[in-house]
Design an enzyme around this catalytic site. Structure first.
Site, PDB file in Angstrom:
ATOM      1  N   TYR A 151       9.980  25.470  15.889  1.00 41.98           N
ATOM      2  CA  TYR A 151      11.336  25.922  15.780  1.00 41.98           C
ATOM      3  C   TYR A 151      11.525  27.292  15.773  1.00 41.98           C
ATOM      4  O   TYR A 151      12.731  27.684  16.465  1.00 41.98           O
ATOM      5  CB  TYR A 151      12.102  25.103  14.595  1.00 41.98           C
ATOM      6  CG  TYR A 151      13.503  25.505  14.064  1.00 41.98           C
ATOM      7  CD1 TYR A 151      14.331  24.822  15.050  1.00 41.98           C
ATOM      8  CD2 TYR A 151      13.803  26.360  13.445  1.00 41.98           C
ATOM      9  CE1 TYR A 151      15.527  25.005  14.762  1.00 41.98           C
ATOM     10  CE2 TYR A 151      15.314  26.530  13.136  1.00 41.98           C
ATOM     11  CZ  TYR A 151      16.246  25.758  13.973  1.00 41.98           C
ATOM     12  OH  TYR A 151      17.699  26.257  13.683  1.00 41.98           O
ATOM     13  N   ILE A 184      23.117  26.694   5.967  1.00 39.69           N
ATOM     14  CA  ILE A 184      24.367  26.043   6.171  1.00 39.69           C
ATOM     15  C   ILE A 184      24.530  24.803   5.555  1.00 39.69           C
ATOM     16  O   ILE A 184      23.782  23.937   5.782  1.00 39.69           O
ATOM     17  CB  ILE A 184      24.991  26.288   7.469  1.00 39.69           C
ATOM     18  CG1 ILE A 184      25.059  27.648   8.014  1.00 39.69           C
ATOM     19  CG2 ILE A 184      26.603  25.722   7.483  1.00 39.69           C
ATOM     20  CD1 ILE A 184      25.675  28.696   7.501  1.00 39.69           C
TER      21      ILE A 184
END
Length: 244
Positions: A151, A184
């Site tokens: 990632y 988030i």
């Protein structure tokens, strides 16, 4: 109403942060094509703005699928002004146990998908002499996280791709910038908020002492899509609450 009359494509736009960005664009007057393999929650957006929302089934790793996506935006809404490359995936695993298929899927979605979407959108934007391309990176693009090799590497590559694309496309009237979210409480970040024991370990790294909200990422995307950022090109906008 900063985007009245404009047409935006948001990949990964049927849920999570992509859907929050799509909702923000709709509120500012844009017509939005939400691209994803499945419709997920896009019906909620269609109910809010039925004449300005469309779901286009899309695989961002497939070149023809991406071509069809951009062509649909132009055919249905009459043009293409903004692209947000929000589709992404993560396959956790330390280097010694990370499988090749997981590595390839992560790179294909996060990096190759961004390339294909930006390339195809740019062909339409160049003809018009204007456009905004917003790629999506991550705070992990420049910070080490054990188990996130695929990632993090893919997102770091997205940032360099953004800078290069900006240098090439800027003279043609196309601004290319990158949005880099931190922790988030939506999408992938939900794994942290759902586990207080895990989240407490990360909270001390944030100067604002809280997790970010989806609309705060949407606000960043709106800024990069609007005339307010007309002299910004090749920039990585970090929206991360002051993450160390």
């Amino acid at each position: 109403m900063r985007l009245v009359g404009q047409v935006a494509v948001v990949t990964g736009g049927t849920r999570g942060l992509g859907m929050a960005i799509a909702r923000g664009f709709l509120a500012e007057g844009a017509s939005v094509v939400c691209a994803a393999r499945r419709p997920h929650d896009v019906g909620k957006l269609a109910a809010e703005a039925p004449d300005r929302v469309l779901h286009q089934p899309t695989d961002v790793t497939d070149e023809q699928s991406v071509r069809d996506l951009m062509a649909t935006a132009v055919r249905v809404f009459g043009g293409l002004d903004v692209l947000v490359c929000g589709a992404g995936t993560s396959r956790d695993g330390k280097v010694v146990r990370l499988s090749l298929p997981d590595w390839q899927e992560t790179v294909a979605t996060n990096l190759t998908g961004t390339f294909l979407c930006a390339k195809e959108a740019a062909t339409h934007m160049v003809a018009r002499g204007a456009g905004r391309i917003i790629t999506v990176s991550s705070s992990l693009a420049g910070r080490v996280a054990v188990g996130a090799a695929a990632y993090s590497a893919s997102k770091a590559a997205v940032e360099m791709f953004t800078r290069t694309a900006a240098a090439e496309l800027g003279p043609k009237g196309i601004n290319v910038n990158c949005l880099s979210p931190g922790y988030i409480d939506e999408g992938m970040g939900k794994r942290f908020s759902a586990r207080p024991d895990l989240w407490e370990k990360h909270l001390s790294r944030l100067s604002l002492n809280r997790m970010g909200l989806a609309h705060e990422i949407a606000d960043g995307a709106l800024f990069l899509a609007s005339a307010e950022s007309s002299y910004i090109n090749g920039h990585v906008l970090e929206v991360n609450g002051g993450l160390e």
